[in-house]
Enzyme design. Structure first.
Site, mmCIF file in Angstrom:
data_model
loop_
_atom_site.group_PDB
_atom_site.id
_atom_site.type_symbol
_atom_site.label_atom_id
_atom_site.label_comp_id
_atom_site.label_asym_id
_atom_site.label_seq_id
_atom_site.Cartn_x
_atom_site.Cartn_y
_atom_site.Cartn_z
ATOM 1 N N HIS A 216 -9.280 -82.959 75.214
ATOM 2 C CA HIS A 216 -8.034 -82.826 75.769
ATOM 3 C C HIS A 216 -7.524 -84.289 75.578
ATOM 4 O O HIS A 216 -8.267 -85.106 76.123
ATOM 5 C CB HIS A 216 -8.007 -82.177 77.061
ATOM 6 C CG HIS A 216 -6.646 -81.785 77.362
ATOM 7 N ND1 HIS A 216 -5.681 -82.848 77.789
ATOM 8 C CD2 HIS A 216 -5.896 -80.591 77.336
ATOM 9 C CE1 HIS A 216 -4.606 -82.209 77.961
ATOM 10 N NE2 HIS A 216 -4.515 -80.913 77.919
ATOM 11 N N ARG A 258 -4.513 -80.365 72.568
ATOM 12 C CA ARG A 258 -5.723 -79.892 72.038
ATOM 13 C C ARG A 258 -5.455 -79.031 71.136
ATOM 14 O O ARG A 258 -4.259 -78.611 70.760
ATOM 15 C CB ARG A 258 -6.561 -79.061 73.459
ATOM 16 C CG ARG A 258 -5.756 -78.231 74.353
ATOM 17 C CD ARG A 258 -6.450 -77.651 75.441
ATOM 18 N NE ARG A 258 -5.667 -77.386 76.352
ATOM 19 C CZ ARG A 258 -6.115 -76.003 77.009
ATOM 20 N NH1 ARG A 258 -7.123 -75.328 77.020
ATOM 21 N NH2 ARG A 258 -5.124 -75.498 77.786
ATOM 22 N N LYS A 261 -2.835 -75.774 70.353
ATOM 23 C CA LYS A 261 -1.740 -75.637 71.379
ATOM 24 C C LYS A 261 -0.415 -76.352 71.031
ATOM 25 O O LYS A 261 -0.188 -76.710 69.813
ATOM 26 C CB LYS A 261 -2.390 -76.191 72.671
ATOM 27 C CG LYS A 261 -3.560 -75.592 73.109
ATOM 28 C CD LYS A 261 -3.461 -74.102 73.794
ATOM 29 C CE LYS A 261 -2.461 -74.069 74.735
ATOM 30 N NZ LYS A 261 -2.946 -74.065 76.125
ATOM 31 N N ASP A 264 3.713 -81.480 72.924
ATOM 32 C CA ASP A 264 4.478 -81.774 74.190
ATOM 33 C C ASP A 264 4.709 -83.196 74.340
ATOM 34 O O ASP A 264 3.713 -84.066 74.025
ATOM 35 C CB ASP A 264 3.593 -81.289 75.312
ATOM 36 C CG ASP A 264 3.823 -81.629 76.663
ATOM 37 O OD1 ASP A 264 4.984 -82.413 77.078
ATOM 38 O OD2 ASP A 264 3.157 -80.994 77.832
ATOM 39 N N CYS A 266 4.744 -85.432 76.710
ATOM 40 C CA CYS A 266 4.006 -86.119 77.426
ATOM 41 C C CYS A 266 2.586 -86.728 76.565
ATOM 42 O O CYS A 266 2.069 -87.650 76.829
ATOM 43 C CB CYS A 266 3.337 -85.576 78.771
ATOM 44 S SG CYS A 266 2.140 -84.146 78.612
ATOM 45 N N TYR A 267 2.068 -86.075 75.622
ATOM 46 C CA TYR A 267 1.068 -86.339 74.616
ATOM 47 C C TYR A 267 1.397 -87.807 73.848
ATOM 48 O O TYR A 267 0.505 -88.311 73.346
ATOM 49 C CB TYR A 267 0.502 -85.339 74.056
ATOM 50 C CG TYR A 267 -0.103 -84.359 75.056
ATOM 51 C CD1 TYR A 267 -1.135 -84.452 75.798
ATOM 52 C CD2 TYR A 267 0.291 -82.667 74.833
ATOM 53 C CE1 TYR A 267 -1.347 -83.369 76.858
ATOM 54 C CE2 TYR A 267 -0.048 -81.916 75.604
ATOM 55 C CZ TYR A 267 -0.939 -82.031 76.634
ATOM 56 O OH TYR A 267 -1.388 -81.304 77.576
ATOM 57 N N ASP A 385 9.129 -81.932 78.081
ATOM 58 C CA ASP A 385 7.974 -81.733 77.453
ATOM 59 C C ASP A 385 8.390 -81.162 76.051
ATOM 60 O O ASP A 385 8.175 -81.773 74.976
ATOM 61 C CB ASP A 385 7.407 -80.247 78.025
ATOM 62 C CG ASP A 385 6.622 -79.438 77.262
ATOM 63 O OD1 ASP A 385 6.414 -79.574 75.839
ATOM 64 O OD2 ASP A 385 5.770 -78.813 78.016
ATOM 65 N N ASP A 392 11.697 -83.892 83.672
ATOM 66 C CA ASP A 392 10.925 -84.137 84.903
ATOM 67 C C ASP A 392 10.580 -85.762 85.189
ATOM 68 O O ASP A 392 10.710 -86.225 83.744
ATOM 69 C CB ASP A 392 9.824 -83.245 85.312
ATOM 70 C CG ASP A 392 8.757 -83.219 84.154
ATOM 71 O OD1 ASP A 392 8.141 -84.366 84.000
ATOM 72 O OD2 ASP A 392 8.651 -81.974 83.558
ATOM 73 N N HIS A 395 7.244 -86.112 82.551
ATOM 74 C CA HIS A 395 7.463 -86.380 81.063
ATOM 75 C C HIS A 395 8.387 -87.521 80.861
ATOM 76 O O HIS A 395 8.106 -88.275 79.643
ATOM 77 C CB HIS A 395 8.256 -85.178 80.724
ATOM 78 C CG HIS A 395 7.241 -84.079 80.607
ATOM 79 N ND1 HIS A 395 6.857 -83.222 81.458
ATOM 80 C CD2 HIS A 395 6.170 -83.673 79.522
ATOM 81 C CE1 HIS A 395 5.822 -82.364 81.264
ATOM 82 N NE2 HIS A 395 5.357 -82.611 79.926
HETATM 83 C C1 LIG Z 1 -4.456 -90.849 84.854
HETATM 84 C C2 LIG Z 1 -4.606 -89.640 84.787
HETATM 85 C C3 LIG Z 1 -4.750 -88.830 86.329
HETATM 86 C C4 LIG Z 1 -4.666 -88.810 83.813
HETATM 87 C C5 LIG Z 1 -4.591 -87.163 83.665
HETATM 88 C C6 LIG Z 1 -4.731 -87.053 82.331
HETATM 89 C C7 LIG Z 1 -4.319 -85.549 81.976
HETATM 90 C C8 LIG Z 1 -2.780 -85.384 81.448
HETATM 91 C C9 LIG Z 1 -4.871 -84.406 81.930
HETATM 92 C C10 LIG Z 1 -4.657 -83.189 81.344
HETATM 93 C C11 LIG Z 1 -5.216 -82.009 81.995
HETATM 94 C C12 LIG Z 1 -5.149 -80.755 81.373
HETATM 95 C C13 LIG Z 1 -6.268 -80.011 80.890
HETATM 96 C C14 LIG Z 1 -3.772 -80.216 80.820
HETATM 97 C C15 LIG Z 1 -3.765 -78.946 80.211
HETATM 98 O O1 LIG Z 1 -2.610 -78.387 80.744
HETATM 99 P P1 LIG Z 1 -1.905 -77.448 79.946
HETATM 100 O O2 LIG Z 1 -3.064 -76.014 79.419
HETATM 101 O O3 LIG Z 1 -0.915 -76.642 80.585
HETATM 102 O O4 LIG Z 1 -1.449 -77.740 78.564
HETATM 103 P P2 LIG Z 1 -1.886 -77.739 76.962
HETATM 104 O O5 LIG Z 1 -1.375 -76.528 76.479
HETATM 105 O O6 LIG Z 1 -1.002 -78.834 76.481
HETATM 106 O O7 LIG Z 1 -3.120 -78.350 76.791
HETATM 107 ZN ZN LIG Z 2 3.346 -82.474 79.049
#
Ligand SMILES: CC(C)=CCC/C(C)=C/CC/C(C)=C/COP(=O)(O)OP(=O)(O)O
Ligand SMILES: [Zn+2]
Length: 457
Positions: A216, A258, A261, A264, A266-267, A385, A392, A395
């Protein structure tokens, strides 16, 4: 004939892509003057949204929320990226509030009296570094914080998020990042962290939160940055990591977290920032490919990998235990010498901003990502996002961080002005401050903290 049904994710992906391409088509059909306006960063509106967000937490920061240090960081960092700062009164309140979150035995909780937690400790420290200045930086009790980090260390090498909490790559990153920026990182904290992170790199090439989970973007950034800080980055399979990273950029221009998916905003930082780190490590990727070819040919054992790396490269990437023989500068009392830091100048993030030999070409399409951030994530005050979602502060912080990474991705010096072609939209309106991609704090604030805590220059 059997009916082919889309999965829920495929359906959502289809909807997102339709919305995004509708936005792009609409933009392409606007007259140039309107295009010009639409491509601008809504700077004043963002500052307004962010400042109101912080004022809402102040004066007493008394909402019942375990996320308050995070809110401080997301807001303060975003304001700093926009080249602005909060007024003295708000700054004082933020420092006092964070001080009240500091546990008497070290670390920061989500609010006064709350259990200290590594995530809120990272958020609090980065907030205080971002505010900068004597009052802010000296409010951090580094001695107690070090003891807190040691308490969170597990015998498997990883860290727990809090007392009795989960062990994961986030915990490793937050612990090592704060220890590094505060200059309290030592061998005891580092021990076996590299083995733990390595056990989280998956068959896809990215890094998962814990062994056996899915790769991820969030964890990939955390794992990669940690490996850089502990000087063991060349132990990762950087070629497959790069491969995984670059294929996470979607047709929309944004990144997904990932495989299969949705994109977004934030990535833009988690994946974009990790790509920026890799870009500056290109030299090691090449070296690894060269060494592994040789190993295949000679059927040699893997210890040859570290032996074959030049001393300089081992200093850059580290490769324990050999890194210690070649590069460690212990003073005999087991303390790390200041010169025992990662050679950030070789990563393109040295205190002077010189890049050394690092490659200049970004690994992903930076203009396309900027287009996604500005046209699809940006709203008039804040970021989201994707189209259809609400803005928010999380993001907003990571879209702006990603935007900054993109703008400086072609620069040969971290703190030199990017060329106009690297900045999508209006250059003078859109240009952000550069970030230190390992810690995600504005580069100037990192330099101030580094001096304050007497890190080597
Ligand atoms: C410094 C620090 C604490 C960093 C955190 C790093 C971070 C953002 C980790 C992501 C966690 C995670 C598995 C999200 C999946 O969310 P989802 O399933 O809602 O999103 P997706 O579909 O985009 O994978
Ligand atoms: Zn996000």
């Amino acid at each position: 004939m059997a009916e082919t049904r889309l999965t829920k994710t495929q359906e959502d992906q289809w909807i997102t892509q339709s919305q995004v391409f509708q936005i792009y088509n609409h933009f392409d059909n606007l007259p140039p003057a309107q295009q010009h306006l639409r491509l601008q960063l809504f700077r004043d509106e963002h500052i307004d949204y962010l400042t109101k967000g912080l004022r809402h937490l102040a004066p007493s920061f008394c909402v019942l929320d375990a996320n308050r240090p995070w809110l401080c960081y997301w807001i303060l960092h975003s304001i700093a990226l926009l080249g602005d700062s909060v007024d003295d009164e708000l700054e004082d309140r933020a420092i006092d509030f964070l001080d009240r979150c500091q546990d008497k035995n070290g670390g920061y909780g989500g609010g006064p009296g709350q259990l200290p937690h590594l995530a809120t400790t990272y958020a609090a420290v980065n907030s205080l570094v971002t505010l900068g200045g004597q009052k802010s930086l000296s409010s951090i009790n580094r001695g107690n914080l070090y003891l807190f980090l040691l308490r969170m260390k597990d015998k498997n090498g990883g860290f727990r998020m809090h007392d009795g909490g989960e062990i994961d790559v986030r915990a490793c990153y937050t612990a090592i990042s704060v220890a590094s920026i505060l200059n309290i990182l030592d061998d005891e904290l580092i021990e076996n962290v590299g083995n733990y992170i390595l056990s989280c790199q998956t068959y896809e090439g990215g890094i998962a939160g814990e062994p056996g989970s899915e790769a991820h973007g969030g964890y990939t950034f955390c794992g990669l940055a940690t490996m850089i800080l502990i000087k063991e980055v060349n132990r990762l399979d950087l070629a497959s990591l790069t491969d995984w990273l670059v294929f996470r950029q979607g047709l929309e221009g944004g990144f997904q977290g990932r495989t299969n998916k949705l994109v977004d905003g934030c990535y833009s930082f988690w994946q974009g920032g990790a790509s920026a780190l890799i870009q500056r490590l290109h030299m090691i990727v090449d070296e690894q490919a060269f060494v592994s070819d040789e190993v295949d040919e000679n059927d040699a054992d893997s210890s040859q990998t570290s032996a074959d790396l030049s001393e300089e490269e081992q200093c850059l990437g580290g490769n324990s235990p050999h890194a210690d023989e070649h590069c460690s500068h212990e003073d005999g009392a087991g303390q790390r010498n200041p010169s025992d830091q990662v050679k950030f100048e070789r990563l393109g993030v040295g205190s002077t901003g010189r890049r050394g030999n690092a490659e200049t070409e970004p690994l992903f399409h930076c203009i396309e990502l900027q287009r996604y951030i500005l046209l699809c994530s940006q709203v008039e005050g804040g970021f989201r996002d994707k189209p259809g979602k609400y803005r928010d502060h999380y993001h907003t912080c990571y879209c702006l961080s990603g935007l900054s990474v993109c703008q400086y991705s072609w620069s040969s010096n971290v703190d030199s002005q990017p060329l106009p072609a690297a900045v999508f939209g209006n250059y003078s309106k859109n240009l952000l401050e550069p970030v230190h991609p390992v810690y995600n704090v504005v580069f100037e604030r990192y330099k101030e903290a580094r001096e304050f805590f007497m890190l080597p220059s």
